[in-house]
Design an enzyme around this catalytic site. Structure first.
Site, PDB file in Angstrom:
ATOM      1  N   GLY A  12      69.314  81.430 127.463  1.00  0.00           N
ATOM      2  CA  GLY A  12      69.381  81.797 126.046  1.00  0.00           C
ATOM      3  C   GLY A  12      69.001  80.626 125.159  1.00  0.00           C
ATOM      4  CG  ASN A  13      71.418  77.259 124.557  1.00  0.00           C
ATOM      5  OD1 ASN A  13      71.595  77.466 123.366  1.00  0.00           O
ATOM      6  ND2 ASN A  13      72.395  77.267 125.436  1.00  0.00           N
ATOM      7  CE  LYS A 127      77.478  81.490 128.291  1.00  0.00           C
ATOM      8  NZ  LYS A 127      76.703  80.572 129.150  1.00  0.00           N
ATOM      9  CE  LYS A 212      70.432  82.096 132.068  1.00  0.00           C
ATOM     10  NZ  LYS A 212      71.291  80.976 131.727  1.00  0.00           N
ATOM     11  CE  LYS A 274      71.145  76.381 132.737  1.00  0.00           C
ATOM     12  NZ  LYS A 274      71.547  77.715 132.462  1.00  0.00           N
TER      13      LYS A 274
HETATM   14  N1  LIG Z   1      73.117  66.856 134.457  1.00  0.00           N
HETATM   15  C1  LIG Z   1      72.314  67.531 133.591  1.00  0.00           C
HETATM   16  N2  LIG Z   1      70.982  67.590 133.812  1.00  0.00           N
HETATM   17  C2  LIG Z   1      70.163  68.284 132.971  1.00  0.00           C
HETATM   18  N3  LIG Z   1      70.606  68.938 131.856  1.00  0.00           N
HETATM   19  C3  LIG Z   1      71.947  68.895 131.599  1.00  0.00           C
HETATM   20  C4  LIG Z   1      72.844  68.209 132.441  1.00  0.00           C
HETATM   21  N4  LIG Z   1      74.101  68.361 131.925  1.00  0.00           N
HETATM   22  C5  LIG Z   1      73.981  69.096 130.821  1.00  0.00           C
HETATM   23  N5  LIG Z   1      72.690  69.426 130.598  1.00  0.00           N
HETATM   24  C6  LIG Z   1      72.263  70.247 129.457  1.00  0.00           C
HETATM   25  O1  LIG Z   1      72.383  71.611 129.904  1.00  0.00           O
HETATM   26  C7  LIG Z   1      71.344  72.367 129.265  1.00  0.00           C
HETATM   27  C8  LIG Z   1      71.146  73.668 130.024  1.00  0.00           C
HETATM   28  O2  LIG Z   1      72.319  74.450 129.777  1.00  0.00           O
HETATM   29  P1  LIG Z   1      72.233  75.647 128.697  1.00  0.00           P
HETATM   30  O3  LIG Z   1      71.631  75.170 127.437  1.00  0.00           O
HETATM   31  O4  LIG Z   1      73.559  76.304 128.628  1.00  0.00           O
HETATM   32  O5  LIG Z   1      71.199  76.586 129.483  1.00  0.00           O
HETATM   33  P2  LIG Z   1      70.375  77.880 129.092  1.00  0.00           P
HETATM   34  O6  LIG Z   1      68.952  77.429 128.936  1.00  0.00           O
HETATM   35  O7  LIG Z   1      70.589  78.766 130.306  1.00  0.00           O
HETATM   36  O8  LIG Z   1      70.950  78.468 127.840  1.00  0.00           O
HETATM   37  C9  LIG Z   1      70.155  71.419 129.317  1.00  0.00           C
HETATM   38  O9  LIG Z   1      69.168  71.807 128.366  1.00  0.00           O
HETATM   39  C10 LIG Z   1      70.819  70.082 128.959  1.00  0.00           C
HETATM   40  O10 LIG Z   1      70.832  69.914 127.546  1.00  0.00           O
HETATM   41  N1  LIG Z   2      75.285  84.621 128.787  1.00  0.00           N
HETATM   42  C1  LIG Z   2      74.670  83.435 129.015  1.00  0.00           C
HETATM   43  O1  LIG Z   2      74.840  82.804 130.057  1.00  0.00           O
HETATM   44  O2  LIG Z   2      73.842  82.961 127.989  1.00  0.00           O
HETATM   45  P1  LIG Z   2      73.140  81.492 127.934  1.00  0.00           P
HETATM   46  O3  LIG Z   2      72.102  81.460 129.031  1.00  0.00           O
HETATM   47  O4  LIG Z   2      72.522  81.433 126.594  1.00  0.00           O
HETATM   48  O5  LIG Z   2      74.215  80.486 128.175  1.00  0.00           O
END
Ligand SMILES: Nc1ncnc2c1ncn2[C@@H]1O[C@H](COP(=O)(O)OP(=O)(O)O)[C@@H](O)[C@H]1O
Ligand SMILES: NC(=O)OP(=O)(O)O
Length: 312
Positions: A12-13, A127, A212, A274
């Site tokens: 999502g991010n 979350k 997710k 992840k």
């Molecule tokens: N050890 C790590 N290595 C890489 N990224 C990390 C780490 N710890 C935290 N992050 C952060 O986690 C983010 C990914 O998580 P998130 O934004 O929740 O994912 P999504 O893209 O699924 O929404 C990365 O963009 C980074 O900013």
């Molecule tokens: N539901 C969920 O995991 O969304 P993000 O990927 O944005 O964290």
């Protein structure tokens, strides 16, 4: 190269990376769809899921702002379903365009994910959803509404956090499997799926947002995938993330991941789920592998620098 069955988890991010506008998000999805279409043309079969943290959080803000007797706020389970519709539509539309010269069909499925309504997650919001705030802005928001909880998110700022129960089962898995067997690209489990609890013959929506990545891993097991491809906003997973000692991880084993988790190398609520999902997948599917990389890096898929690879 033999075609693989790949479950793709689109973050999502990663979809909303800075610019929250529809145009910017649809552009990110279009670019991702073009890269995913190349995987399809190489003979791989895709099942796609997506996150919704920023998007469901923005809906929550809109609902709170507009809440009135004539226009009451909708519950979080329904907001999650709304993001399955919006992001599912974006993905379906972009993939259909990218695959317009093929006969491959694409279908987004409104997906319910069964959770345990006694899950302790309902008592401890974790979350991150919605936009990023400064620490001062978060403190002000919490003072204005003490019922809402905010936490710092991976060094990127503070965000509202909501309950995030663990997925137990995917309610629509029978039809998902039928569509996969028919060669359809299925978009399912969006936002981790709509959290529901089974009460006798009923499925009842609950107030939470499922991670997710955990649902993608369950989906990958259920459809007997060869690979879990997690697309986010970083090219690799790192140790010492955000510090001068930051080092990228290229090839790691499930045992390595266990040790790195114990060393708290991955931020809760972002990279930690992840890596847990990656470890669980290769443990459940011994010949499987998980790849964690960015949307932009997808163009290097199959080459030496395609991201962090986790294998058994
Ligand atoms: N050890 C790590 N290595 C890489 N990224 C990390 C780490 N710890 C935290 N992050 C952060 O986690 C983010 C990914 O998580 P998130 O934004 O929740 O994912 P999504 O893209 O699924 O929404 C990365 O963009 C980074 O900013
Ligand atoms: N539901 C969920 O995991 O969304 P993000 O990927 O944005 O964290």
């Amino acid at each position: 190269m033999m075609g693989k069955r790949i479950v793709v988890a689109l973050g999502g991010n990663a979809i909303l990376d800075g610019d929250p506008s529809y145009a910017a998000q649809k552009t990110a999805v279009d670019q991702t769809a073009k890269a995913l279409a190349q995987l399809v043309k190489q003979g791989h079969q895709l099942i796609v899921t997506h996150g919704n943290g920023p998007q469901v959080g923005n809906l929550l803000l809109q609902q709170l702002a507009a809440d009135s007797k004539k226009n009451p706020a909708l519950p979080i389970d329904t907001l999650g379903a709304m993001t399955q519709g919006s992001i599912g539509y974006w993905l379906q539309n972009s993939l259909q365009t990218a695959l317009s010269d093929s006969n491959v069909q694409v279908a987004a499925i409104v997906t319910q994910t069964i959770v345990d309504e006694a899950d302790s997650a309902f008592k401890s919001p974790s979350k991150p959803v919605g936009p990023f705030y400064t620490a001062e802005e978060a403190q002000t928001l919490m003072a204005q509404n003490p019922k809402l909880t905010y936490k710092e998110d991976a060094g990127r700022g503070w965000r509202r956090v909501v309950p995030s129960p663990l997925p137990i089962a995917i309610a629509e898995i029978p039809i998902i499997k039928q569509l996969v067997a028919a060669g359809t690209i299925v978009i399912a489990g969006g936002g981790g799926g709509i959290p529901v609890a089974r009460r006798q013959k009923k499925l009842v929506g609950l107030e939470g947002v499922i991670d997710k990545d955990f649902t993608a891993e369950k989906l990958a097991e259920q459809v007997e995938a060869d690979e879990l491809l997690i697309l986010t906003a970083v090219d690799h997973v790192y140790t010492g993330f955000g510090t001068p000692e930051q080092r990228q991880l290229t090839q790691v084993t499930a045992a390595n991941v266990t040790d790195l988790i114990k060393s708290h190398e991955f931020a809760a609520g972002s990279m930690l789920p992840k890596m847990i999902a990656a470890k669980n997948f290769v443990t459940s599917r011994p010949n499987g592998r998980t790849v964690i990389t960015s949307l932009d890096n997808l163009k290097y898929y199959g080459t030496g620098d395609m991201g962090t690879i986790i294998e058994r």
